[in-house]
Design a protein around this motif. Structure first.
Motif, PDB file in Angstrom:
ATOM      1  N   GLY A 129     -39.072  39.335  16.577  1.00 17.62           N
ATOM      2  CA  GLY A 129     -38.071  40.096  15.804  1.00 17.62           C
ATOM      3  C   GLY A 129     -36.673  39.878  16.355  1.00 17.62           C
ATOM      4  O   GLY A 129     -35.786  40.729  16.169  1.00 17.62           O
TER       5      GLY A 129
ATOM      6  N   TYR B 260     -43.126  31.879   7.121  1.00 17.77           N
ATOM      7  CA  TYR B 260     -43.324  32.830   6.020  1.00 17.77           C
ATOM      8  C   TYR B 260     -43.581  32.139   4.672  1.00 17.77           C
ATOM      9  O   TYR B 260     -43.373  32.718   3.616  1.00 17.77           O
ATOM     10  CB  TYR B 260     -42.130  33.787   5.920  1.00 17.77           C
TER      11      TYR B 260
ATOM     12  N   ASN C 248     -38.717  30.181  10.715  1.00 11.44           N
ATOM     13  CA  ASN C 248     -39.046  31.324   9.849  1.00 11.44           C
ATOM     14  C   ASN C 248     -39.525  30.849   8.482  1.00 11.44           C
ATOM     15  O   ASN C 248     -40.504  31.362   7.945  1.00 11.44           O
ATOM     16  CB  ASN C 248     -37.818  32.217   9.654  1.00 11.44           C
TER      17      ASN C 248
ATOM     18  N   SER D  45     -44.690  40.708   8.171  1.00 11.93           N
ATOM     19  CA  SER D  45     -44.644  39.668   9.206  1.00 11.93           C
ATOM     20  C   SER D  45     -45.435  40.027  10.457  1.00 11.93           C
ATOM     21  O   SER D  45     -45.514  39.234  11.396  1.00 11.93           O
ATOM     22  CB  SER D  45     -43.191  39.398   9.588  1.00 11.93           C
TER      23      SER D  45
ATOM     24  N   LEU E  96     -33.536  36.163  13.986  1.00 14.77           N
ATOM     25  CA  LEU E  96     -32.369  36.286  13.097  1.00 14.77           C
ATOM     26  C   LEU E  96     -31.188  36.954  13.791  1.00 14.77           C
ATOM     27  O   LEU E  96     -30.036  36.625  13.514  1.00 14.77           O
ATOM     28  CB  LEU E  96     -32.747  37.062  11.830  1.00 14.77           C
TER      29      LEU E  96
ATOM     30  N   ARG F 186     -38.917  43.719  12.733  1.00 12.83           N
ATOM     31  CA  ARG F 186     -39.892  42.825  12.107  1.00 12.83           C
ATOM     32  C   ARG F 186     -40.337  43.444  10.794  1.00 12.83           C
ATOM     33  O   ARG F 186     -40.620  44.638  10.714  1.00 12.83           O
ATOM     34  CB  ARG F 186     -41.128  42.626  13.013  1.00 12.83           C
ATOM     35  N   GLY F 187     -40.353  42.622   9.746  1.00  9.02           N
ATOM     36  CA  GLY F 187     -40.776  43.125   8.437  1.00  9.02           C
ATOM     37  C   GLY F 187     -42.252  43.503   8.452  1.00  9.02           C
ATOM     38  O   GLY F 187     -43.022  43.026   9.293  1.00  9.02           O
TER      39      GLY F 187
HETATM   40  P1  ADP Z   1     -39.570  37.358  13.532  1.00  7.92           P
HETATM   41  O1  ADP Z   1     -39.652  36.212  12.597  1.00  7.92           O
HETATM   42  O2  ADP Z   1     -39.877  37.009  14.924  1.00  7.92           O
HETATM   43  O3  ADP Z   1     -40.318  38.563  13.030  1.00  7.92           O
HETATM   44  P2  ADP Z   1     -36.799  37.318  12.871  1.00  7.92           P
HETATM   45  O4  ADP Z   1     -35.650  38.031  13.498  1.00  7.92           O
HETATM   46  O5  ADP Z   1     -36.738  35.856  12.842  1.00  7.92           O
HETATM   47  O6  ADP Z   1     -38.059  37.845  13.595  1.00  7.92           O
HETATM   48  O7  ADP Z   1     -36.930  37.849  11.397  1.00  7.92           O
HETATM   49  C1  ADP Z   1     -36.879  39.222  11.154  1.00  7.92           C
HETATM   50  C2  ADP Z   1     -37.672  39.546   9.898  1.00  7.92           C
HETATM   51  O8  ADP Z   1     -37.081  38.959   8.751  1.00  7.92           O
HETATM   52  C3  ADP Z   1     -39.061  38.964   9.940  1.00  7.92           C
HETATM   53  O9  ADP Z   1     -39.951  39.829  10.608  1.00  7.92           O
HETATM   54  C4  ADP Z   1     -39.394  38.836   8.482  1.00  7.92           C
HETATM   55  O10 ADP Z   1     -39.860  40.050   7.955  1.00  7.92           O
HETATM   56  C5  ADP Z   1     -38.075  38.528   7.820  1.00  7.92           C
HETATM   57  N1  ADP Z   1     -37.870  37.095   7.571  1.00  7.92           N
HETATM   58  C6  ADP Z   1     -37.076  36.238   8.245  1.00  7.92           C
HETATM   59  N2  ADP Z   1     -37.092  35.001   7.674  1.00  7.92           N
HETATM   60  C7  ADP Z   1     -37.891  35.078   6.601  1.00  7.92           C
HETATM   61  C8  ADP Z   1     -38.287  34.144   5.606  1.00  7.92           C
HETATM   62  N3  ADP Z   1     -37.865  32.910   5.573  1.00  7.92           N
HETATM   63  N4  ADP Z   1     -39.127  34.610   4.630  1.00  7.92           N
HETATM   64  C9  ADP Z   1     -39.564  35.871   4.611  1.00  7.92           C
HETATM   65  N5  ADP Z   1     -39.202  36.815   5.527  1.00  7.92           N
HETATM   66  C10 ADP Z   1     -38.386  36.429   6.519  1.00  7.92           C
END
Ligand code: ADP
Length: 479
Positions: free
Chosen positions: A429, A375, A371, A422, A432, A418-419
């Motif tokens: 998603g 990002y 991640n 992103s 985490l 998912r943000g």
């Molecule tokens: P994914 O990365 O597959 O979208 P995750 O569950 O890993 O799903 O993360 C969920 C959301 O958290 C991401 O869509 C993103 O918006 C945010 N996110 C996670 N890690 C970071 C990071 N290091 N920097 C910025 N946003 C993050």
């Protein structure tokens, strides 16, 4: 008509309790009464006997000093002076010929049987004369006078019986209302005490009919039942949250599966409709394989998350040096970050141990690093640090990437969330959610701090192994 409410009442625990308490109360007070009654009656009997003996001594003295006339005079004086019940006094010659016989006031005459009994009376023994239809009796003491004559003095039990009768009446007069009030009060108190239980039953019935929002009203009593209500309501809250979470996850899964499945069908339909060259056909098949791979990954991750959350994840726990584990994973991701022009700095102590499943923790660190790289734009920096604080191993991964908006922060650990920013990046998603579930399965926790446009910092806390062999050494760092 009357029987039904009575039958319903009989089934109530409060009614049973009141009945039990009343029975115990009646039994113990009856026992107390019997004891008091026996004690009182025997004390009064002793007092009466002492009085009779004292009277006998008095008459004996009178007889010795003034003869029979003196005794008759004394009895007359007594009759005039007090309205007492009077005594039986009998003086007889040594051959048992009656010289004087007076009876207590209410004792009209002696039957021939009583006379016979009197004649049989011997000094040192009490002779008891009973009336046929009355409970009263006469207790007579006998003695010899100095000239060999017989002196017998007896006292009726009527005064004593009247007093004991009054005692019985008073007891009954107190007991009957006390039992009634006790039973009614007990039933009322038991009814009140069981109110939380009735509320609980009502709530469970309500939930049974599908109303998941139903809660037991608080009784504000701060007692065990109130604690039970709090725990029960808390449990209901958790169940509701879980069910809502499951429903949401199911909706999300259905929604997220629809896109790859539709895409798959689209590719297959296109290929089927057109006369395709073998190359185009292979490309279409590769697309299909990619989509199915995505679906399989998604389903596997979802399974992993739910296994970790429900505590059935098969963890191969062992004493693991977290420092070398982080080093290992970081090494793998270093190439990717270099490739994308992102710098990586690592701060590690010599060794730090925790009781974990190394593969699962590798996955946790991998997801967080993935991640961070995903990002963070080219030219950015990622920092990895491991240390030990308050008995916990802390793994920190920070980046100066896009950051997470504050309104998204509470949701980033939700399944399939998912943000907004992103969407342009690859991902499901689920990363985490899996990280959090695995960390919780290791009795640890995860914290996040992020500033939009500034970067994010994720910290994993794991309980340190009891035998941590080295304290953190922040000096050692690689860039
Ligand atoms: P994914 O990365 O597959 O979208 P995750 O569950 O890993 O799903 O993360 C969920 C959301 O958290 C991401 O869509 C993103 O918006 C945010 N996110 C996670 N890690 C970071 C990071 N290091 N920097 C910025 N946003 C993050």
């Amino acid at each position: 008509m009357f029987l039904r409410p009575l039958r319903r009442l009989r089934k109530r625990t409060g009614f049973h309790l009141a009945l039990w308490y009343s029975s115990v109360f009646i039994l113990s007070s009856s026992l107390l009464f019997v004891l008091a009654y026996v004690l009182l009656s025997s004390t009064m009997r002793e007092a009466d006997r002492e009085m009779t003996l004292a009277k006998m001594n008095e008459y004996a003295l009178q007889y010795t000093t003034g003869g029979l006339q003196a005794v008759i005079h004394e009895i007359r004086q007594e009759d005039l002076s007090n309205a007492d019940t009077g005594f039986l006094v009998r003086i007889a010659t040594p051959d048992d010929h009656t010289l004087l016989l007076t009876l207590p006031h209410h004792w009209k005459k002696l039957s021939s049987r009583d006379r016979r009994e009197l004649r049989l009376g011997t000094p040192g023994r009490w002779t008891v004369l009973r009336k046929k239809q009355d409970e009263n009796f006469l207790e007579v003491a006998s003695s010899y006078l100095p000239n060999g004559a017989i002196l017998q003095v007896g006292q009726s039990s009527s005064k004593r019986d009247d007093l004991l009768e009054r005692f019985r009446q008073i007891f009954m007069g107190i007991m009957i209302p006390a039992i009634l009030i006790g039973f009614a009060g007990g039933s009322f108190l038991a009814f009140r005490a069981f109110r939380p239980i009735r509320d609980l039953i009502r709530t469970v019935r309500s939930i049974d009919t599908g109303n998941m929002k139903a809660r037991v009203p608080s009784s504000q009593t701060d007692d065990e039942l109130e604690e039970l209500i709090k725990l029960f309501n808390g449990m209901l809250g958790k169940i509701e949250l879980l069910i809502t979470g499951m429903q949401e996850a199911l909706d999300n899964v259905a929604h997220d599966l629809r896109t790859p499945v539709t895409r798959l069908r689209g590719v297959v339909e296109t290929v089927l409709q057109a006369e395709c060259e073998p190359r185009a056909l292979r490309e279409a098949l590769m697309d299909c394989a990619e989509e199915s791979e995505r679906i399989v990954t998604m389903l596997n991750t979802l399974m992993d998350i739910s296994e970790a959350e429900t505590g059935v994840m098969n963890l191969h726990l062992g004493r693991v040096n977290i420092v070398s584990l982080v080093e290992e994973v970081t090494e793998l991701y270093q190439y990717v970050s270099e490739d994308r022009g992102i710098g990586m700095s690592i701060e590690l102590p010599d060794e730090l141990y925790a009781h974990v499943d190394p593969n699962r923790i590798r996955q946790v660190i991998g997801n967080l690093l993935d991640n961070a790289i995903k990002y963070t734009a080219a030219g950015g920096r990622i920092g990895i640090a491991v240390c030990c604080r308050n008995g916990e191993v802390m793994i920190t991964i920070r980046d100066n990437g896009v950051g997470i908006p504050s309104h998204e922060l509470p949701r980033i650990f939700d399944r399939l969330y998912r943000g907004d920013k992103s969407r342009s990046h690859r991902g499901l998603g689920l990363g985490l959610s899996l990280v959090q579930a695995v960390v919780h399965a290791h009795y640890g926790h995860i914290e996040v701090a992020s500033e939009l446009g500034e970067g994010s910092q994720f910290t994993v806390f794991l309980p340190a192994d009891e035998h941590v062999s080295a304290l953190p050494d922040p000096e050692r760092s690689t860039a």
